[in-house]
Scaffold this active site. Structure first.
Site, PDB file in Angstrom:
ATOM      1  CB  SER A 156       2.914  13.049   5.335  1.00 17.77           C
ATOM      2  OG  SER A 156       2.344  12.057   4.534  1.00 17.77           O
ATOM      3  CD1 TRP A 162      -0.861   2.370   2.243  1.00 16.70           C
ATOM      4  CD2 TRP A 162      -2.767   1.834   1.195  1.00 16.70           C
ATOM      5  NE1 TRP A 162      -1.710   3.449   2.329  1.00 16.70           N
ATOM      6  CE2 TRP A 162      -2.881   3.146   1.699  1.00 16.70           C
ATOM      7  CE3 TRP A 162      -3.851   1.282   0.500  1.00 16.70           C
ATOM      8  CZ2 TRP A 162      -4.033   3.915   1.531  1.00 16.70           C
ATOM      9  CZ3 TRP A 162      -4.999   2.054   0.339  1.00 16.70           C
ATOM     10  CH2 TRP A 162      -5.079   3.361   0.846  1.00 16.70           C
ATOM     11  CG  ASP A 202      -0.112  11.338   2.242  1.00 19.84           C
ATOM     12  OD1 ASP A 202      -1.090  10.738   1.804  1.00 19.84           O
ATOM     13  OD2 ASP A 202      -0.117  11.942   3.334  1.00 19.84           O
TER      14      ASP A 202
HETATM   15  C1  FRU Z   1      -2.966  12.210   4.282  1.00 21.27           C
HETATM   16  C2  FRU Z   1      -2.518  11.602   5.602  1.00 21.27           C
HETATM   17  C3  FRU Z   1      -1.557  12.516   6.330  1.00 21.27           C
HETATM   18  C4  FRU Z   1      -0.790  11.573   7.199  1.00 21.27           C
HETATM   19  C5  FRU Z   1      -0.708  10.347   6.329  1.00 21.27           C
HETATM   20  C6  FRU Z   1      -0.751   9.054   7.071  1.00 21.27           C
HETATM   21  O1  FRU Z   1      -3.359  11.248   3.362  1.00 21.27           O
HETATM   22  O2  FRU Z   1      -3.645  11.314   6.414  1.00 21.27           O
HETATM   23  O3  FRU Z   1      -2.176  13.554   7.048  1.00 21.27           O
HETATM   24  O4  FRU Z   1       0.465  12.053   7.559  1.00 21.27           O
HETATM   25  O5  FRU Z   1      -1.785  10.410   5.422  1.00 21.27           O
HETATM   26  O6  FRU Z   1      -0.525   7.961   6.226  1.00 21.27           O
END
Ligand code: FRU
Length: 570
Positions: free
Chosen positions: A197, A130, A133
């Site tokens: 992220s 999977w 971001d």
């Molecule tokens: C956005 C998010 C971010 C977070 C990440 C976790 O898609 O929710 O805010 O850091 O994905 O996977």
């Protein structure tokens, strides 16, 4: 059944594996052993019922014997690499199937990527597992580095790692070892969270670090979790982290659990480091600003941006993945609001931009209206970076509305690389022109309105001229079709999975040019030189057998250009 295979290795070879015990397995022997002759070099005595991480680094040259118990060992990801040649070869994925060790190195990737009919050929997707971001985007020397939210143990979101790939042109990618792991083995805790992220930051002295969020072990997806910010420094070859510190843990007043996705830059004017974070303040999605003198000690400065009330009313829980950059003389703030549903259209997962001035720590948008970045909504968590010449961006092509069909080895794809600019006070996004090197041939046009694509190849189609009322219908071999149309000054997209509950339409504008890329179910649209963009992902159409273009009026003049593009993985 016990399996045994010989494997030639050289000094510095490293194997990384995520494995667990097979359901119901009763291991009588160690389920995984590496031997050199009779000597045991590495042995997993017992596997847990959850996925765990195992690594073996080899010193010296030799022929090893790998032994594993087919009935006991369940591997989600396994690869080998050597830091001496990883920059040329990347990793070689391995699988232990049918009693054999199968190698899947960069020479095999074109076949691997072509094999799944619904796998985009122009865009990055993970080898397996999977992805969400894009993270840590940067250009170091001649190379672009992409890190990404990654879960190696399944094709659903789970404990977050940072995957890693490199590229010379942002189209053709080389897989690197997984870069960052969650702080704890969350699977063993039955928890989620991990390395969330974050961004790459190039300091004044040229040193590189990554700022990112760690979500500490969490047992509820929507509340009561803790998020802290870390600074990580990579090894000089960017293959692994060498130092990692907690730099920000305390939330400011009004902020509870959402406190994530840092973007850090150095403010030359005020002579300090700055960070923005996605959050919610007293229930309003908001972006926080922090300052620092050294990049390590951070002080809360202000709420840089607070979302208008309609977002909270529409369900927004917090701001995510804020991006903030200076381009063409303007400051641009990018933000997504998780949970928000737009009442008029039913769309969610929208991304917005605000263009304005930033002075003395205060952001003043030129307009109160946010600019919708992509009306198709399969374009989220965009991250941009300065490559020394240009502000470029990638985003994640997903919106939680539709899921990949069963049976795929991966989930998650990135957009085409986009070139950002500000024109007339609005952010523009154009595809980075590297795709032109992938152009194969102009497509056949048996009649004025009909185009015959080369079935499974990506298609680039540009229309110019009198575009009022124009309609483009692309039909797959299975009969499923997408429609793109100009209707009363808006662009609309319909995909085979749409049932009309959600309306994917742009704001009102005057369409003069549109370029459409169709790539195995991904439709990415750039209108009026990127002033209006729309991205949709269909999982019901993987190819394109026919394109039919209908003009708005009999007398309309249309200029049509259509290309077939070869795979960027070739
Ligand atoms: C956005 C998010 C971010 C977070 C990440 C976790 O898609 O929710 O805010 O850091 O994905 O996977």
């Amino acid at each position: 059944m016990l399996r045994r295979e010989a494997l030639r290795v050289t000094e510095g070879d490293r194997f990384e594996m995520w494995a667990r015990a097979k359901d119901g397995a009763e291991a009588e022997v160690a389920p995984f052993v590496i031997r050199e002759g009779e000597r045991v070099l590495y042995r997993i005595e017992q596997l847990p019922p959850y996925f765990d991480f195992y690594a073996y680094s080899h010193f010296g040259h030799s022929e090893l014997v790998v032994e594993w118990d087919d009935n006991a060992l369940d591997v989600s990801l396994l690869y080998r690499f050597n830091e001496a040649d990883v920059a040329q070869e990347g990793v070689t994925f391995m699988s232990l199937e049918g009693g054999k060790i199968l190698m899947n190195g960069r020479q095999q990737w074109p076949q691997w990527y072509a094999a799944e009919s619904g796998r985009p050929q122009l865009r990055f997707s993970p080898f397996k597992g999977w992805m969400n971001d894009p993270n840590g985007l940067c250009r170091i020397g001649e190379r672009y580095h992409l890190f990404y939210q990654y879960h190696p143990n399944g094709i659903d979101w789970g404990p977050m790692h940072w995957g890693h790939a490199v590229s010379d042109d942002l189209y053709s990618w080389l897989h690197y070892p997984v870069f960052q792991h969650p702080e704890r083995n969350l699977a063993s805790l039955g928890a989620t969270g991990g390395a969330f992220s974050g961004n790459a930051f190039l300091d004044k002295d040229g040193s590189l670090s990554f700022y990112y969020t760690e979500r500490l072990p969490a047992y509820d997806l929507f509340k009561d979790y803790r998020e802290v910010q870390k600074r990580m420094r990579p090894s000089s070859n960017l293959v692994r982290p060498v130092a990692n510190e907690l730099v920000l843990e305390r939330t400011p007043p009004g902020v509870t659990h959402d406190f994530r996705d840092p973007k850090v830059w150095y403010d030359e004017v005020d002579g300090l480091y700055r960070m923005v974070l996605g959050s919610a303040v007293d229930g309003d999605a908001a972006i926080l600003l922090y300052n620092s003198d050294d990049g390590n000690e951070w002080t809360f400065a202000s709420v840089l941006y607070r979302a208008p009330r309609r977002f909270r009313e529409g369900g927004a829980r917090c701001a995510e993945c804020p991006d903030f950059f200076f381009v063409d003389g303007h400051w641009v703030l990018i933000v997504g609001f998780v949970g928000f549903n737009e009442a008029e259209t039913g769309r969610h997962n929208l991304l917005y931009a605000a263009v304005g001035d930033f002075r003395g720590g205060v952001f003043v948008p030129h307009s109160d209206e946010l600019q919708e970045l992509d009306f198709g909504t399969d374009f989220y968590a965009m991250q941009s970076f300065w490559d020394g010449h240009r502000q470029l961006a990638l985003a994640w092509l997903f919106n939680w509305e539709f899921r990949k069909p069963e049976g795929s080895v991966y989930s998650g794809e990135l957009s085409l690389p986009r070139l950002l600019s500000v024109v007339d006070g609005r952010l523009r996004m154009q595809p980075e022109l590297g795709y032109r090197r992938l152009r194969q041939k102009r497509l056949d046009r048996p009649s004025e309105s009909r185009i015959i694509p080369s079935l499974t190849n990506a298609v680039e189609l540009t229309l110019r001229g009198d575009l009022g009322g124009v309609q483009v219908v692309g039909t797959a071999a299975n009969g499923a079709a997408f429609k793109l149309a100009e209707v009363a000054g808006r662009l609309i997209i319909e995909m085979p999975e749409d049932d009309g509950k959600i309306v994917y339409r742009s704001g009102v504008f005057s369409l003069t040019q549109v370029t459409v890329f169709f790539d195995r179910g991904v439709l990415e649209i750039f209108a009026n030189d990127g002033a209006m963009c729309g991205t949709r992902r269909s999982y019901r159409m993987a190819d394109l057998a026919n394109i039919e273009i209908t003009k708005g009026t009999e007398t309309a003049n249309l200029d049509i250009e259509a290309w077939s593009l070869r795979s960027a993985w070739e």
